[in-house]
Design an enzyme around this catalytic site. Structure first.
Site, PDB file in Angstrom:
ATOM      1  CB  ALA A 113      -0.892  -0.016   1.231  1.00  0.00           C
ATOM      2  CG  PHE A 114      -0.786   5.418  -0.101  1.00  0.00           C
ATOM      3  CD1 PHE A 114      -0.406   6.480   0.711  1.00  0.00           C
ATOM      4  CD2 PHE A 114      -2.104   4.971  -0.019  1.00  0.00           C
ATOM      5  CE1 PHE A 114      -1.315   7.085   1.578  1.00  0.00           C
ATOM      6  CE2 PHE A 114      -3.011   5.560   0.844  1.00  0.00           C
ATOM      7  CZ  PHE A 114      -2.609   6.622   1.650  1.00  0.00           C
ATOM      8  CE  LYS A 139       0.641  -3.320  -7.628  1.00  0.00           C
ATOM      9  NZ  LYS A 139       0.280  -1.901  -7.485  1.00  0.00           N
ATOM     10  N   GLY A 167      -3.200  -3.786   1.984  1.00  0.00           N
ATOM     11  CA  GLY A 167      -4.016  -2.734   1.381  1.00  0.00           C
ATOM     12  C   GLY A 167      -5.444  -2.807   1.885  1.00  0.00           C
ATOM     13  CB  SER A 168      -8.509  -1.338   0.490  1.00  0.00           C
ATOM     14  OG  SER A 168      -8.400  -1.898  -0.804  1.00  0.00           O
ATOM     15  CD  GLU A 187      -0.414  -7.897   7.991  1.00  0.00           C
ATOM     16  OE1 GLU A 187      -1.249  -7.223   8.629  1.00  0.00           O
ATOM     17  OE2 GLU A 187       0.388  -8.674   8.526  1.00  0.00           O
ATOM     18  CG  LEU A 188      -6.636  -7.367   3.830  1.00  0.00           C
ATOM     19  CD1 LEU A 188      -7.798  -8.248   3.433  1.00  0.00           C
ATOM     20  CD2 LEU A 188      -5.853  -6.893   2.616  1.00  0.00           C
ATOM     21  CB  CYS A 245      -3.139  -0.330   8.589  1.00  0.00           C
ATOM     22  SG  CYS A 245      -1.553  -0.755   9.308  1.00  0.00           S
ATOM     23  CD  GLU A 305      -8.907   1.414   6.684  1.00  0.00           C
ATOM     24  OE1 GLU A 305      -9.136   0.974   5.538  1.00  0.00           O
ATOM     25  OE2 GLU A 305      -7.842   1.214   7.284  1.00  0.00           O
ATOM     26  N   GLY A 355       1.921   2.398  15.843  1.00  0.00           N
ATOM     27  CA  GLY A 355       3.329   2.408  16.244  1.00  0.00           C
ATOM     28  C   GLY A 355       3.823   1.100  16.814  1.00  0.00           C
TER      29      GLY A 355
HETATM   30  P1  NAD Z   1      -5.287  -0.273  -1.979  1.00  0.00           P
HETATM   31  O1  NAD Z   1      -6.019  -1.507  -1.626  1.00  0.00           O
HETATM   32  O2  NAD Z   1      -5.947   0.726  -2.846  1.00  0.00           O
HETATM   33  O3  NAD Z   1      -3.919  -0.671  -2.746  1.00  0.00           O
HETATM   34  C1  NAD Z   1      -2.955  -1.485  -2.132  1.00  0.00           C
HETATM   35  C2  NAD Z   1      -2.159  -2.207  -3.192  1.00  0.00           C
HETATM   36  O4  NAD Z   1      -2.984  -3.169  -3.820  1.00  0.00           O
HETATM   37  C3  NAD Z   1      -1.650  -1.307  -4.313  1.00  0.00           C
HETATM   38  O5  NAD Z   1      -0.365  -1.756  -4.687  1.00  0.00           O
HETATM   39  C4  NAD Z   1      -2.663  -1.533  -5.433  1.00  0.00           C
HETATM   40  O6  NAD Z   1      -2.154  -1.304  -6.713  1.00  0.00           O
HETATM   41  C5  NAD Z   1      -2.970  -2.997  -5.233  1.00  0.00           C
HETATM   42  N1  NAD Z   1      -4.291  -3.430  -5.681  1.00  0.00           N
HETATM   43  C6  NAD Z   1      -5.461  -2.752  -5.626  1.00  0.00           C
HETATM   44  N2  NAD Z   1      -6.476  -3.534  -6.043  1.00  0.00           N
HETATM   45  C7  NAD Z   1      -5.936  -4.737  -6.363  1.00  0.00           C
HETATM   46  C8  NAD Z   1      -6.466  -5.967  -6.844  1.00  0.00           C
HETATM   47  N3  NAD Z   1      -7.775  -6.105  -7.079  1.00  0.00           N
HETATM   48  N4  NAD Z   1      -5.630  -6.999  -7.053  1.00  0.00           N
HETATM   49  C9  NAD Z   1      -4.311  -6.876  -6.791  1.00  0.00           C
HETATM   50  N5  NAD Z   1      -3.744  -5.738  -6.353  1.00  0.00           N
HETATM   51  C10 NAD Z   1      -4.546  -4.674  -6.136  1.00  0.00           C
HETATM   52  O7  NAD Z   1      -4.800   0.378  -0.608  1.00  0.00           O
HETATM   53  P2  NAD Z   1      -4.060   1.779  -0.347  1.00  0.00           P
HETATM   54  O8  NAD Z   1      -5.017   2.895  -0.562  1.00  0.00           O
HETATM   55  O9  NAD Z   1      -2.756   1.811  -1.060  1.00  0.00           O
HETATM   56  O10 NAD Z   1      -3.715   1.650   1.214  1.00  0.00           O
HETATM   57  C11 NAD Z   1      -4.632   1.907   2.235  1.00  0.00           C
HETATM   58  C12 NAD Z   1      -5.232   0.632   2.778  1.00  0.00           C
HETATM   59  O11 NAD Z   1      -4.202  -0.293   3.162  1.00  0.00           O
HETATM   60  C13 NAD Z   1      -6.025   0.885   4.046  1.00  0.00           C
HETATM   61  O12 NAD Z   1      -7.188   0.098   4.006  1.00  0.00           O
HETATM   62  C14 NAD Z   1      -5.083   0.409   5.151  1.00  0.00           C
HETATM   63  O13 NAD Z   1      -5.722   0.062   6.354  1.00  0.00           O
HETATM   64  C15 NAD Z   1      -4.440  -0.758   4.490  1.00  0.00           C
HETATM   65  N6  NAD Z   1      -3.175  -1.124   5.128  1.00  0.00           N
HETATM   66  C16 NAD Z   1      -3.169  -2.220   5.947  1.00  0.00           C
HETATM   67  C17 NAD Z   1      -1.994  -2.556   6.612  1.00  0.00           C
HETATM   68  C18 NAD Z   1      -1.969  -3.735   7.563  1.00  0.00           C
HETATM   69  O14 NAD Z   1      -0.874  -4.130   7.965  1.00  0.00           O
HETATM   70  N7  NAD Z   1      -3.087  -4.326   7.949  1.00  0.00           N
HETATM   71  C19 NAD Z   1      -0.841  -1.812   6.425  1.00  0.00           C
HETATM   72  C20 NAD Z   1      -0.887  -0.704   5.554  1.00  0.00           C
HETATM   73  C21 NAD Z   1      -2.076  -0.380   4.913  1.00  0.00           C
END
Ligand code: NAD
Length: 524
Positions: free
Chosen positions: A170-171, A195, A252-253, A274-275, A308, A407, A469
């Site tokens: 994620a970003f 990726k 990510g999400s 890890e969502l 997150c 969220e 943290g």
């Molecule tokens: P995002 O889901 O938009 O993107 C995350 C990554 O997934 C990016 O690299 C994106 O290109 C890729 N992606 C998106 N859709 C995909 C798909 N269908 N198949 C494969 N890859 C795909 O998330 P974001 O906006 O970059 O980050 C924010 C989210 O990440 C928040 O929900 C946050 O809580 C979560 N996050 C969770 C943790 C954790 O450890 N639980 C840590 C960091 C961020």
């Protein structure tokens, strides 16, 4: 100011060159790296600091991912034969590189992601720390010896390298999450494809570039041990679908995780998810009020609410609620919001307009659901017309309504009240996410209950600190729609290896387990 030759790296026909683009390019020079071979026109990368373009890159296609997987499989075949402590040596060398270039890497991370410099430095430190952790681990990938029920038999578990790791990140933690998974996977004997988020590819190219350099200088490391796939969700899908990728670690999400999980499960691959989180803190009547206030403010506003583990829900005992909310509002008003590159800043920008619109939409919905909103407005910063700076919002809610259960990836802190600890724990657990949680209390019974099976249902359960943290040593991750994965810490290394259970018979007879009889008449 930076040398004009750095500026020339960004194609002048395609993009106006901003001072931040020049600074970003300059950090690559300091690292001895270049992203010239990645320049293109598919993906423009912006700095959230002022919305200016940093670079235009070429995206990798699903076909490119195929080629990367083939290369990664070849690399794996060689790397798995290198003894684990020698694999650790590569990670040790890489950690030394990151340490040497900590300041340049932090600056790049801050420019591209927008987190304040002290947090960017913290993230780079986390990369250094996880390298050291992984090096230690490279001598401790041990299995169990189990008592056999049969005489003169030995029962042992071995852990072997698993294959290719595909890591989607994620970003918001553009380097640390990658390092959590990749450094551990490397000592476990895996090769890796990263990726990164399409919003933070330059940080990825810098961190992976240093690792590639360390690998080039290490004669035991095969080519293509770690590769980077630049692209959007299509690239992530190609990794999730590819039968040559043994492990998919996806951060990510929840929406992304739902898609990736089904694809990986459909081919019986292994996923580590890890969502999203929706983290709460309970403030009990016995809590140290100053400690609780500091803990809540950092957890709610750090990284502009884009962790997150960000604190999104505050559950305060009715007897102290009004006073606590007044102090929260007063403290939020003192937060210095501005450029993340200014050391005095507490809160930098949101990543982009999409995040800002999401925040405003959530605040509108909260109002409709009876919330009283304090803050949340956009701030105009001189010279940063296209940066999305906001005052973090506090929203007093009459109950845990629909918007509170979502969220929203922005600094919004919903505040609710409670009478009994049971009620507070029910609110804490009453959402679909299960990442991080905390309680502020000086009552040992409350603290213990919160951590017990009757308490928080999250993967992270804190007492007298905020929800964000986490340290690298503990297993990091969450339950329910947060995905159940543990990407690093504790025994998470097992996610990157496969287990083989071996039974050795060193007797002259062949007793069967569970006393099964199968006597044969065999001619001697
Ligand atoms: P995002 O889901 O938009 O993107 C995350 C990554 O997934 C990016 O690299 C994106 O290109 C890729 N992606 C998106 N859709 C995909 C798909 N269908 N198949 C494969 N890859 C795909 O998330 P974001 O906006 O970059 O980050 C924010 C989210 O990440 C928040 O929900 C946050 O809580 C979560 N996050 C969770 C943790 C954790 O450890 N639980 C840590 C960091 C961020």
């Amino acid at each position: 100011m930076n040398a004009p030759e750095n500026i020339a790296k960004i194609p002048s026909t395609a993009l106006p060159v901003s001072p931040l683009a020049a600074q970003a390019a300059s950090t690559f020079d300091q690292l001895g790296l270049s992203f010239d071979d990645r320049l293109g026109s598919d993906l423009t990368v912006f700095s959230p600091i002022d919305g200016s373009p940093l670079a235009a890159l070429r995206m990798d296609t699903p076909g490119d991912v195929d080629a990367m997987v083939a290369n990664a499989r070849t690399a794996f075949a060689a790397w798995k034969l290198v003894p684990a402590p020698h694999r650790g040596e590569l990670v040790r060398r890489y950690g030394a590189q990151v340490r040497e270039h900590k300041e340049a890497l932090s600056l790049l991370l801050s420019i591209e992601n927008g987190k304040i410099l002290t947090e960017a430095r913290g993230e780079v430190q986390e990369v250094i720390d996880i390298c050291e952790y992984a090096v230690g681990l490279s001598r401790q990938l041990f299995g169990l010896t189990i008592a056999s029920e049969r005489p003169e038999h030995r029962l042992t578990e071995y852990w072997h390298p698993m294959g290719v790791l595909g890591l989607i990140s994620a970003f918001n933690f553009p380097a640390a999450v990658w390092a959590w998974g990749t450094t551990v996977a490397l000592v476990c004997g895996d090769s890796a494809i990263w990726k990164p988020s399409e919003k933070t590819p330059l940080t990825a190219l810098a961190f992976a570039g240093l690792l590639a350099k360390a690998a080039d200088d290490y004669d035991l490391a095969p080519n293509h041990l770690v590769q980077v796939a630049i692209g959007d969700a299509r690239c992530g899908t190609a990794i999730a679908d590819h039968p040559g990728v043994a492990i998919v670690s996806a951060t990510g999400s929840v929406r992304m995780g739902q898609d990736v999980a089904v694809r990986v499960a459909g081919r019986f691959g292994r996923s580590v998810l890890e969502l999203g989180g929706n983290n709460a803190a309970i403030i009990a009547p016995s809590a140290d009020p100053d400690l609780a206030l500091r803990g809540a403010v950092f957890a709610a506003t750090g990284t502009c609410g884009q962790r997150c583990t960000t604190l999104r829900r505050l559950i305060v005992h009715h007897s102290i609620r009004d006073a606590f909310v007044q102090r929260l509002i007063a403290t939020f008003a003192t937060l210095r919001i501005g450029s993340p590159l200014d050391d005095a800043t507490h809160v930098g920008p949101l990543i982009d307009q999409i995040a800002f619109d999401g925040m405003q939409g959530a605040l509108e919905q909260a109002r409709r659901e009876g919330g009283i909103v304090h803050g949340g407005e956009r701030l105009d910063l001189a010279g940063a017309a296209d940066g999305y700076y906001v005052r973090p919002a506090i929203v007093e809610m009459p109950q845990q309504s629909a918007i509170v259960c979502e969220e929203t990836f922005a600094p919004i802190l919903y505040v609710m009240g409670y009478d009994t600890l049971d009620e507070a724990i029910a609110l804490q657990n009453g959402v679909s996410q299960g990442l991080s949680s905390s309680i502020f209390t000086n009552d040992v019974r409350e603290a213990e209950r919160f951590q017990s099976a009757q308490g928080s249902d999250c993967g992270i359960v804190n007492v007298n600190i905020g929800t964000s943290g986490a340290e690298i040593g503990g297993a990091f991750g969450g339950e329910k729609v947060t995905g159940g994965g543990r990407v690093s810490g504790s025994d998470s290394w097992k996610n990157y290896m496969r287990r083989a259970t071996a039974t050795v018979n060193y007797s002259a007879s062949l007793p069967l387990a569970q006393g099964v009889k199968f006597d044969l008449d065999i001619d001697p």
